[in-house]
Scaffold this active site. Sequence first.
Site, PDB file in Angstrom:
ATOM      1  CG  HIS A  12      -9.902  -0.664  -8.290  1.00  0.00           C
ATOM      2  ND1 HIS A  12      -9.577  -0.010  -9.804  1.00  0.00           N
ATOM      3  CD2 HIS A  12     -10.389   1.061  -7.984  1.00  0.00           C
ATOM      4  CE1 HIS A  12      -9.413   0.825  -9.837  1.00  0.00           C
ATOM      5  NE2 HIS A  12      -9.617   1.953  -9.052  1.00  0.00           N
ATOM      6  CG  HIS A  59      -4.500   3.021  -7.626  1.00  0.00           C
ATOM      7  ND1 HIS A  59      -5.130   1.984  -7.795  1.00  0.00           N
ATOM      8  CD2 HIS A  59      -5.978   3.789  -7.847  1.00  0.00           C
ATOM      9  CE1 HIS A  59      -6.081   1.509  -8.275  1.00  0.00           C
ATOM     10  NE2 HIS A  59      -6.808   2.766  -8.611  1.00  0.00           N
ATOM     11  CG  HIS A 197     -14.039   7.304  -8.554  1.00  0.00           C
ATOM     12  ND1 HIS A 197     -13.753   7.016  -9.913  1.00  0.00           N
ATOM     13  CD2 HIS A 197     -13.157   6.985  -8.811  1.00  0.00           C
ATOM     14  CE1 HIS A 197     -12.925   6.582 -10.027  1.00  0.00           C
ATOM     15  NE2 HIS A 197     -12.250   6.582  -8.718  1.00  0.00           N
ATOM     16  CD  GLU A 244      -9.291   4.123 -11.480  1.00  0.00           C
ATOM     17  OE1 GLU A 244      -8.844   4.313 -10.623  1.00  0.00           O
ATOM     18  OE2 GLU A 244     -10.426   3.624 -11.105  1.00  0.00           O
TER      19      GLU A 244
END
Length: 284
Positions: A12, A59, A197, A244
Amino acid sequence: MARITASVFTSHVPAIGAALDQGKTAEPYWHKVFAGYEFSRQWLSENRPDAIILVYNDHATAFSLEMIPTFAIGTGERFQPADEGWGPRPVPVVQGHPELASHIAQSVIQQDFDLTIVNRMDVDHGLTVPLSLMCGEQHPQTGAWPCPVVPFAVNVVQYPVPSGRRCFELGRAIRRAVESYDEDLKVQIWGTGGMSHQLQGARAGLINAEWDNRFLDRLIDDPDALSRLPHIDYVREAGSEGIELVMWLIARGAMGDAPPRVRHRFYHVPASNTAVGHLILENA
Ligand code: DHB
Ligand code: FE
């Protein structure tokens, strides 16, 4: 009876939303990313669901350190794209499905999972970027997303985060909830975020393509064993934001027990600081 027809898995990255919104999709850097979703847009237009359960993480946009629900289901009529610091993305308002969402809340809570019920929240790139990737550009006023969306937010930002196992079991509970909904709906469930990431600290920029691809293999073929991976493995191997990926196990858990049909698989490095992974699985 409603049923889950397919699941979609995708990263995303917010820069993907910015590239779309600023008309940069044909630039060499971005073209390779968007090319991986061409099939997906065609597939979605041919396999349009009546509703999407979109599992994503907020977030620190709708929630903050003041209040941190582990699992939150959006039961509202509509959800406004959030202002993440540069103004809200120019995309349509997300229409909810209050009846289906309330039924899922009732059923899943009765199956012993604690959900926070949210009637009002703004949705950030975690939800709008997957919609843009799968649906293409939509005019903010005259356009519309292809169907109602039930936002399902998971806390993977502030520790403690839920385990992969719990996410997988929650997916199974969501499947039972959908299958006990009276109306004859075709429902897709999307798991978003990831892949490897890390955005901060000494290992910022970490990407682990080998681990990511193994994760995709196991998500397809052996999700039950994959769901037992401890959270520290995600962080070590896929970076702090790689956690995530536990959200993908919710969507996978909601699929049937028979092996799924793999309609599409895509992997690309990099997009911003992230490895992009994408799968479409159909229920047999
Ligand atoms: C990036 C990726 C994310 O998942 C996110 O939430 C924010 C930024 C990035 O790669 O830049
Ligand atoms: Fe993220």
